[in-house]
Motif scaffolding. Structure first.
Motif, PDB file in Angstrom:
ATOM      1  N   VAL A   1      15.276 -10.966  21.281  1.00  0.00           N
ATOM      2  CA  VAL A   1      16.499 -11.618  20.505  1.00  0.00           C
ATOM      3  C   VAL A   1      15.656 -13.001  19.754  1.00  0.00           C
ATOM      4  N   THR A   2      15.344 -13.857  20.840  1.00  0.00           N
ATOM      5  CA  THR A   2      14.818 -15.244  20.416  1.00  0.00           C
ATOM      6  C   THR A   2      13.526 -14.979  19.289  1.00  0.00           C
ATOM      7  N   GLU A   3      12.882 -14.144  19.637  1.00  0.00           N
ATOM      8  CA  GLU A   3      11.558 -13.948  18.862  1.00  0.00           C
ATOM      9  C   GLU A   3      12.058 -13.553  17.322  1.00  0.00           C
ATOM     10  N   GLU A   4      12.907 -12.608  17.048  1.00  0.00           N
ATOM     11  CA  GLU A   4      13.382 -12.256  15.843  1.00  0.00           C
ATOM     12  C   GLU A   4      14.125 -13.058  15.203  1.00  0.00           C
ATOM     13  N   LEU A   5      14.977 -13.861  15.929  1.00  0.00           N
ATOM     14  CA  LEU A   5      15.653 -14.982  15.120  1.00  0.00           C
ATOM     15  C   LEU A   5      14.864 -16.051  14.493  1.00  0.00           C
ATOM     16  N   LYS A   6      13.660 -16.266  15.447  1.00  0.00           N
ATOM     17  CA  LYS A   6      12.651 -17.276  15.065  1.00  0.00           C
ATOM     18  C   LYS A   6      11.906 -16.784  13.749  1.00  0.00           C
ATOM     19  N   THR A   7      11.736 -15.441  13.639  1.00  0.00           N
ATOM     20  CA  THR A   7      11.082 -14.917  12.694  1.00  0.00           C
ATOM     21  C   THR A   7      11.809 -15.129  11.357  1.00  0.00           C
ATOM     22  N   PHE A   8      13.047 -14.756  11.325  1.00  0.00           N
ATOM     23  CA  PHE A   8      14.020 -14.823  10.366  1.00  0.00           C
ATOM     24  C   PHE A   8      14.273 -16.252   9.621  1.00  0.00           C
TER      25      PHE A   8
END
Length: 346
Positions: free
Chosen positions: A287-294
């Motif tokens: 969750v953290t990684e995909e939001l950081k990428t977005f």
């Protein structure tokens, strides 16, 4: 050069995770100027606020030029469950254009309409599906190990879920209101690793009357390279288990959900031809990684107004759509008492 200001983001609803007011209190610790907006008037204010460049759902916001991420693709104002985990085999087998798929049920029809509507927007903002499985380190690192097991002979995906009245998603009304129920909603999290499938044959059943049907699917699958596999999913089990096992000519790769040292995550096991076993454990952090990428992608898009920017492929709404295509074929086969169904390509 002037320093770049952080992007202003709108979060529409906090869902089952927590109340909106609780979410705001947490956010204020890091963003003191956070504010709440309510109802249709609040949504209109978000749509018209040019300083907000990213939100978390809806084609209305895409048409207003906002970059959108959401836990599933939203077809018009209807939720269509289209999450999906980035399969360990995706890079080899799933490089399909969405137009190669046709859908058998109402959810697929709504999805096609949503995609068509998005395609008409020019210039188009980023439309992302927030799927943490694509960014979980276990799958990211596991994919790198695929070359070590050689050509694929067989795959097993066994999902025994724990959907019962102690689960916060159990009483979610919209999950009970569309064809496929929790099989479709939950199943897409595990399905995209099977996108190399050319045909499926499935049996579905409805045993637990407290859940919408079907609540079980057992599917045999044929891969494009001629080998086969199975996908089995039980929505509610007293003995939850989540496992992917890929057997190759040179070894076997396995990913299993579990916990270690009090942390939940995935264990990756590599069995090699010389009888060695290597093991890694990766705590959940998708969750953290995909939001950081977005956030990174929309910040870049906001700087490059000409549309000349590269979006992380794992965020693409097409990823979610492709996940649905395979599971849709399984559900259709189940309705036809196991008759093989092609994952159709136009």
């Amino acid at each position: 050069m002037a320093s770049q200001q952080p992007p202003r983001i709108a979060i529409l609803g906090a869902g089952i995770f927590e109340s909106a007011t609780s979410a705001v209190e947490i956010a204020k610790k890091f963003f003191p100027d956070v504010e709440c907006k309510w109802g249709d008037s609040g949504l209109d204010e978000i749509i018209q606020d040019a300083s907000i460049i990213g939100v978390d759902m809806s084609l209305r916001l895409l048409k207003a030029g906002k970059h959108v991420t959401g836990s599933r693709i939203h077809a018009f104002d209807c939720d269509v469950a289209t999450c999906g985990f980035t399969g360990l085999l995706q890079s080899t087998y799933s490089n399909y254009d969405l137009s190669n798929y046709c859908f058998a049920n109402e959810a697929g029809t709504e999805l096609e309409r949503a995609i068509s509507s998005y395609a008409s927007i020019n210039p188009a903002p980023i439309w992302a599906v927030a799927e943490n499985y694509r960014f979980e380190p276990a799958f990211v690192e596991g994919k790198k190990l695929m070359a070590e097991i050689g050509d694929i002979i067989n795959i097993h995906v066994i999902i025994e879920g724990s959907m019962n009245n102690s689960n916060p998603y159990y009483s979610s009304s919209w999950r009970r209101g569309f064809d496929g129920g929790f099989i479709l909603d939950m199943g897409v999290h595990f399905i995209s690793g099977l996108r190399m499938v050319s045909s499926v044959s499935a049996v579905t059943s409805h045993v637990d009357s407290t859940l919408p049907g079907p609540d079980h699917v057992s599917s045999t699958i044929q891969l494009e390279n001629g080998s086969s596999g199975v996908f089995v999913m039980v929505v509610s089990s007293r003995t939850p288990k989540v496992i992917w096992r890929i057997v190759g000519l040179k070894g076997t790769l396995q990913v299993e959900r579990g916990s270690k040292d009090g942390k939940h995550g995935y264990t990756v096991l590599l069995y090699t031809a010389d009888e060695q076993v290597k093991s890694w454990f990766y705590p959940f952090s998708g969750v953290t990684e995909e939001l950081k990428t977005f956030f990174s992608d929309i910040s870049l898009a906001n700087l490059k107004k000409d549309g000349n920017y590269q979006v992380e492929p794992r965020l693409s709404y097409l990823e979610g759509a492709r996940d649905v295509a395979v599971l849709d074929a399984m559900l259709e086969s189940g309705k036809k008492q196991g008759v093989p169904v092609q994952v159709n390509r136009f």
